[in-house]
Design a protein around this motif. Structure first.
Motif, PDB file in Angstrom:
ATOM      1  N   ALA A 282      -0.724   3.689  -6.029  1.00 32.54           N
ATOM      2  CA  ALA A 282      -1.077   4.057  -4.658  1.00 32.54           C
ATOM      3  C   ALA A 282      -2.329   4.925  -4.644  1.00 32.54           C
ATOM      4  O   ALA A 282      -3.212   4.767  -3.806  1.00 32.54           O
ATOM      5  CB  ALA A 282       0.085   4.786  -3.989  1.00 32.54           C
ATOM      6  N   GLN A 283      -2.419   5.832  -5.611  1.00 30.82           N
ATOM      7  CA  GLN A 283      -3.589   6.703  -5.664  1.00 30.82           C
ATOM      8  C   GLN A 283      -4.836   5.933  -6.075  1.00 30.82           C
ATOM      9  O   GLN A 283      -5.920   6.144  -5.532  1.00 30.82           O
ATOM     10  CB  GLN A 283      -3.337   7.855  -6.635  1.00 30.82           C
ATOM     11  CG  GLN A 283      -2.377   8.882  -6.076  1.00 30.82           C
ATOM     12  CD  GLN A 283      -2.080   9.983  -7.074  1.00 30.82           C
ATOM     13  OE1 GLN A 283      -2.952  10.738  -7.475  1.00 30.82           O
ATOM     14  NE2 GLN A 283      -0.831  10.080  -7.492  1.00 30.82           N
TER      15      GLN A 283
ATOM     16  N   ASN B 197      -5.420   2.884  -5.519  1.00 32.42           N
ATOM     17  CA  ASN B 197      -5.785   2.071  -4.372  1.00 32.42           C
ATOM     18  C   ASN B 197      -6.570   2.844  -3.329  1.00 32.42           C
ATOM     19  O   ASN B 197      -7.331   2.268  -2.562  1.00 32.42           O
ATOM     20  CB  ASN B 197      -4.521   1.507  -3.718  1.00 32.42           C
ATOM     21  CG  ASN B 197      -4.398   0.019  -3.924  1.00 32.42           C
ATOM     22  OD1 ASN B 197      -5.284  -0.737  -3.544  1.00 32.42           O
ATOM     23  ND2 ASN B 197      -3.315  -0.406  -4.526  1.00 32.42           N
ATOM     24  N   ALA B 198      -6.369   4.148  -3.298  1.00 30.98           N
ATOM     25  CA  ALA B 198      -7.054   4.973  -2.310  1.00 30.98           C
ATOM     26  C   ALA B 198      -8.358   5.548  -2.848  1.00 30.98           C
ATOM     27  O   ALA B 198      -9.060   6.263  -2.154  1.00 30.98           O
ATOM     28  CB  ALA B 198      -6.143   6.113  -1.857  1.00 30.98           C
ATOM     29  N   THR B 199      -8.662   5.237  -4.089  1.00 30.15           N
ATOM     30  CA  THR B 199      -9.854   5.792  -4.722  1.00 30.15           C
ATOM     31  C   THR B 199     -11.051   4.852  -4.558  1.00 30.15           C
ATOM     32  O   THR B 199     -10.910   3.650  -4.753  1.00 30.15           O
ATOM     33  CB  THR B 199      -9.588   6.004  -6.220  1.00 30.15           C
ATOM     34  OG1 THR B 199      -8.455   6.835  -6.382  1.00 30.15           O
ATOM     35  CG2 THR B 199     -10.790   6.641  -6.897  1.00 30.15           C
ATOM     36  N   PRO B 200     -12.191   5.393  -4.185  1.00 28.98           N
ATOM     37  CA  PRO B 200     -13.377   4.551  -4.011  1.00 28.98           C
ATOM     38  C   PRO B 200     -13.809   3.922  -5.331  1.00 28.98           C
ATOM     39  O   PRO B 200     -13.434   4.387  -6.406  1.00 28.98           O
ATOM     40  CB  PRO B 200     -14.454   5.532  -3.524  1.00 28.98           C
ATOM     41  CG  PRO B 200     -13.728   6.749  -3.084  1.00 28.98           C
ATOM     42  CD  PRO B 200     -12.476   6.807  -3.881  1.00 28.98           C
ATOM     43  N   ASN B 201     -14.576   2.875  -5.222  1.00 33.37           N
ATOM     44  CA  ASN B 201     -15.148   2.218  -6.398  1.00 33.37           C
ATOM     45  C   ASN B 201     -14.114   1.701  -7.365  1.00 33.37           C
ATOM     46  O   ASN B 201     -14.272   1.811  -8.575  1.00 33.37           O
ATOM     47  CB  ASN B 201     -16.106   3.151  -7.135  1.00 33.37           C
ATOM     48  CG  ASN B 201     -17.243   3.584  -6.247  1.00 33.37           C
ATOM     49  OD1 ASN B 201     -17.309   4.739  -5.846  1.00 33.37           O
ATOM     50  ND2 ASN B 201     -18.111   2.663  -5.915  1.00 33.37           N
ATOM     51  N   TRP B 202     -13.052   1.153  -6.824  1.00 34.45           N
ATOM     52  CA  TRP B 202     -12.078   0.539  -7.710  1.00 34.45           C
ATOM     53  C   TRP B 202     -12.084  -0.965  -7.556  1.00 34.45           C
ATOM     54  O   TRP B 202     -12.138  -1.493  -6.484  1.00 34.45           O
ATOM     55  CB  TRP B 202     -10.682   1.093  -7.472  1.00 34.45           C
ATOM     56  CG  TRP B 202     -10.369   2.021  -8.564  1.00 34.45           C
ATOM     57  CD1 TRP B 202     -10.735   3.317  -8.647  1.00 34.45           C
ATOM     58  CD2 TRP B 202      -9.684   1.702  -9.779  1.00 34.45           C
ATOM     59  NE1 TRP B 202     -10.302   3.826  -9.841  1.00 34.45           N
ATOM     60  CE2 TRP B 202      -9.668   2.868 -10.545  1.00 34.45           C
ATOM     61  CE3 TRP B 202      -9.088   0.545 -10.277  1.00 34.45           C
ATOM     62  CZ2 TRP B 202      -9.084   2.916 -11.801  1.00 34.45           C
ATOM     63  CZ3 TRP B 202      -8.505   0.591 -11.514  1.00 34.45           C
ATOM     64  CH2 TRP B 202      -8.505   1.769 -12.265  1.00 34.45           C
ATOM     65  N   GLY B 203     -11.994  -1.625  -8.607  1.00 36.87           N
ATOM     66  CA  GLY B 203     -12.022  -3.073  -8.549  1.00 36.87           C
ATOM     67  C   GLY B 203     -12.483  -3.589  -9.883  1.00 36.87           C
ATOM     68  O   GLY B 203     -12.640  -4.776 -10.105  1.00 36.87           O
TER      69      GLY B 203
ATOM     70  N   MET C  81      -7.568  -3.756 -12.616  1.00 34.24           N
ATOM     71  CA  MET C  81      -7.294  -4.179 -11.244  1.00 34.24           C
ATOM     72  C   MET C  81      -7.673  -5.640 -11.046  1.00 34.24           C
ATOM     73  O   MET C  81      -6.868  -6.443 -10.562  1.00 34.24           O
ATOM     74  CB  MET C  81      -8.101  -3.297 -10.295  1.00 34.24           C
ATOM     75  CG  MET C  81      -7.479  -3.115  -8.955  1.00 34.24           C
ATOM     76  SD  MET C  81      -5.930  -2.195  -9.071  1.00 34.24           S
ATOM     77  CE  MET C  81      -5.470  -2.182  -7.338  1.00 34.24           C
TER      78      MET C  81
ATOM     79  N   PHE D 215      -4.274  -7.767 -10.980  1.00 34.18           N
ATOM     80  CA  PHE D 215      -3.786  -7.748  -9.603  1.00 34.18           C
ATOM     81  C   PHE D 215      -4.431  -8.816  -8.723  1.00 34.18           C
ATOM     82  O   PHE D 215      -3.765  -9.410  -7.882  1.00 34.18           O
ATOM     83  CB  PHE D 215      -3.986  -6.357  -8.989  1.00 34.18           C
ATOM     84  CG  PHE D 215      -3.038  -5.326  -9.539  1.00 34.18           C
ATOM     85  CD1 PHE D 215      -1.841  -5.043  -8.908  1.00 34.18           C
ATOM     86  CD2 PHE D 215      -3.331  -4.654 -10.723  1.00 34.18           C
ATOM     87  CE1 PHE D 215      -0.957  -4.109  -9.415  1.00 34.18           C
ATOM     88  CE2 PHE D 215      -2.448  -3.721 -11.250  1.00 34.18           C
ATOM     89  CZ  PHE D 215      -1.257  -3.442 -10.595  1.00 34.18           C
ATOM     90  N   ASP D 216      -5.711  -9.027  -8.927  1.00 34.31           N
ATOM     91  CA  ASP D 216      -6.409  -9.966  -8.048  1.00 34.31           C
ATOM     92  C   ASP D 216      -5.839 -11.387  -8.059  1.00 34.31           C
ATOM     93  O   ASP D 216      -5.695 -11.992  -6.993  1.00 34.31           O
ATOM     94  CB  ASP D 216      -7.910  -9.996  -8.390  1.00 34.31           C
ATOM     95  CG  ASP D 216      -8.621  -8.756  -7.878  1.00 34.31           C
ATOM     96  OD1 ASP D 216      -7.933  -7.779  -7.547  1.00 34.31           O
ATOM     97  OD2 ASP D 216      -9.864  -8.768  -7.811  1.00 34.31           O
TER      98      ASP D 216
ATOM     99  N   ILE E 133      -3.034 -11.796  -5.663  1.00 33.74           N
ATOM    100  CA  ILE E 133      -3.437 -11.745  -4.251  1.00 33.74           C
ATOM    101  C   ILE E 133      -4.070 -13.069  -3.828  1.00 33.74           C
ATOM    102  O   ILE E 133      -3.798 -13.575  -2.745  1.00 33.74           O
ATOM    103  CB  ILE E 133      -4.410 -10.572  -4.032  1.00 33.74           C
ATOM    104  CG1 ILE E 133      -3.673  -9.261  -4.289  1.00 33.74           C
ATOM    105  CG2 ILE E 133      -4.979 -10.606  -2.630  1.00 33.74           C
ATOM    106  CD1 ILE E 133      -4.571  -8.083  -4.508  1.00 33.74           C
TER     107      ILE E 133
ATOM    108  N   THR F  42     -12.878   1.445   0.599  1.00 36.69           N
ATOM    109  CA  THR F  42     -13.068   1.428  -0.851  1.00 36.69           C
ATOM    110  C   THR F  42     -13.851   0.209  -1.337  1.00 36.69           C
ATOM    111  O   THR F  42     -14.166   0.106  -2.520  1.00 36.69           O
ATOM    112  CB  THR F  42     -11.707   1.400  -1.570  1.00 36.69           C
ATOM    113  OG1 THR F  42     -10.987   0.245  -1.144  1.00 36.69           O
ATOM    114  CG2 THR F  42     -10.907   2.643  -1.253  1.00 36.69           C
TER     115      THR F  42
ATOM    116  N   ARG G 176     -14.771  -7.282  -2.419  1.00 32.75           N
ATOM    117  CA  ARG G 176     -14.718  -8.027  -3.675  1.00 32.75           C
ATOM    118  C   ARG G 176     -13.666  -9.117  -3.636  1.00 32.75           C
ATOM    119  O   ARG G 176     -13.891 -10.230  -4.103  1.00 32.75           O
ATOM    120  CB  ARG G 176     -14.426  -7.073  -4.834  1.00 32.75           C
ATOM    121  CG  ARG G 176     -15.615  -6.202  -5.223  1.00 32.75           C
ATOM    122  CD  ARG G 176     -15.245  -5.360  -6.430  1.00 32.75           C
ATOM    123  NE  ARG G 176     -13.997  -4.640  -6.177  1.00 32.75           N
ATOM    124  CZ  ARG G 176     -13.934  -3.447  -5.617  1.00 32.75           C
ATOM    125  NH1 ARG G 176     -15.019  -2.827  -5.246  1.00 32.75           N
ATOM    126  NH2 ARG G 176     -12.766  -2.866  -5.413  1.00 32.75           N
TER     127      ARG G 176
END
Lengths: 241, 241
Positions: free
Chosen positions: A138-139, A141-147, A151, A155-156, A159, B196, B201
């Motif tokens: 959860a944290q 996910n809330a952090t900028p520049n993640w991907g 991840m 995870f992608d 989705i 974010t 992406r």
DNA sequence: GTCTATAACTGGATAGAC
DNA sequence: GTCTATCCAGTTATAGAC
């Protein structure tokens, strides 16, 4: 900046006799460190957690953490990876299984359920370990520049699979609508993962953020209705885009 | 643990002549420090931000930060408070205004819009400052054990007002359903606040997480449908609880 | 108000003994 | 594998000069 390098997994388990007592013990130590780290990272985040705390709570020396995981970043990555592989292969399986089972008449509700259920089940029955892990997620996910890194890799695909299946149930949906609808679902799921106790206080105890029994049906109903409303072109609706 | 103590606002502005040049300059320095802190806190969170970085980027000495804000915690609180008062009084106003305007036939869609619009407008037009602030908010929302201090005082009243108004449009709704429906909306909003870049992406550039034009109508439609589906008792539906 | 200087401490990391 | 000992860069915070 979490998620940069990758974890180092050194000499542990190089297939000595068959089950070296030594290696077994080592594996348990390793797991204990990961458990403790998971706990602290879930509560205080990456920067808020020190490897000294982890070492102390795991009852080992900081040097051992570096031996096993190379660096603080390596430790974080190892924690993140451990359950990422599990949860996402489960979700992928659930989606695949549902598609096969549904055959011709695939339903939106079924797809959403297949997507959510593995996670919700771990929240309900996974104990402290999984709850801590989801709190980290959860944290993140809330952090900028993640991907980057984990991840994207783990995870992608789930989705994209979800969106692909939803598209089958709503064949006329605009992809843009689909992604934004998913955005709404994702946010709700992320907040759920946190189990921060916020809804408990807001509702004055009427709801509990870890009450999956109560949460699950409402989350599904909400999402199904939302996806449909956003993605099914209604003639009277705006065409802003 | 952010949110413990409260900010110290010392001797600045003790009404000298009328507009002391000195105090004016001081206020500008203060604001600049807050802006920089907002930026860094939004990117790296509380523990990931050091007051040295803040001081350096604001082009002042660390001692000055302590002079103005007493401690790192005091700085964080001041950042958090500055816009909390603004955004929440705006949201309260918007809800009140809508209720008055709607009079007898208050509509769910109107309530949701009134709740979301102040925030969405600041995301769209507030520039870097507001975006950074919302990024902080998104992180705080994902952090366990939050609900003390500023959160309770400034954010909770708005949410209770929202739920009260929604209840007027769905008179038969079970409060438990209402809170869980809000939970879904809150998660979506929080994810939106973070901007974010995750959806950018995921969608391969089809969607942009700061594209309020595209996001707003879909978020509203999704939420309205969700609330209705969860809160309107449908005879055929389960009664799990 | 602002800065210099520095105290007092905690952070991640490593070399080397056992 | 595990721990001891240690390095040192970076942390918050403060006393005191200007």
């Amino acid at each position: 900046m979490p998620g940069a390098k990758s974890a180092a997994r050194p000499a542990a388990r190089q297939a000595k006799p068959l089950v070296s007592k030594r290696a077994e013990q080592s594996e348990r130590t390793r797991a204990r460190i990961l458990d403790v780290a998971e706990d602290l990272l879930g509560q205080h985040g990456f920067y808020g957690t020190t490897i000294r705390q982890v070492a102390q709570l795991a009852d080992v020396d900081t040097a051992l953490l570096h031996y096993y995981f190379d660096s603080k970043q390596g430790l974080f990555d190892a924690v993140f990876l451990r359950r990422a592989t599990i949860i996402n292969s489960e979700r992928l399986d659930a989606l695949n299984k549902y598609e096969k089972k549904a055959g011709g008449n695939i339903a939106l509700e079924g797809v959403i359920e297949a997507f959510l259920d593995p996670v919700l089940e771990w929240i309900a029955k996974g104990g402290k370990g999984w709850r801590n892990y989801f709190a980290i997620l959860a944290q993140v996910n809330a952090t900028p520049n993640w991907g980057t890194g984990v991840m994207v890799k783990y995870f992608d695909p789930v989705i994209h699979r979800l969106i692909g299946l939803v598209q089958k149930t709503l064949p006329d949906a605009d992809p843009v609508d689909l992604y934004w609808a998913y955005h709404n679902l994702s946010g709700a799921l992320t907040l759920t993962l946190g189990t921060t106790g916020r809804i408990d206080r807001l509702s004055n105890g009427l709801c509990r953020s870890d009450d999956v029994e109560a949460l699950r049906p409402r989350m599904i109903v909400y999402a199904v209705a939302g996806f449909r409303a956003v993605c099914v072109p209604q003639p009277k609706k705006r065409k802003t885009r």
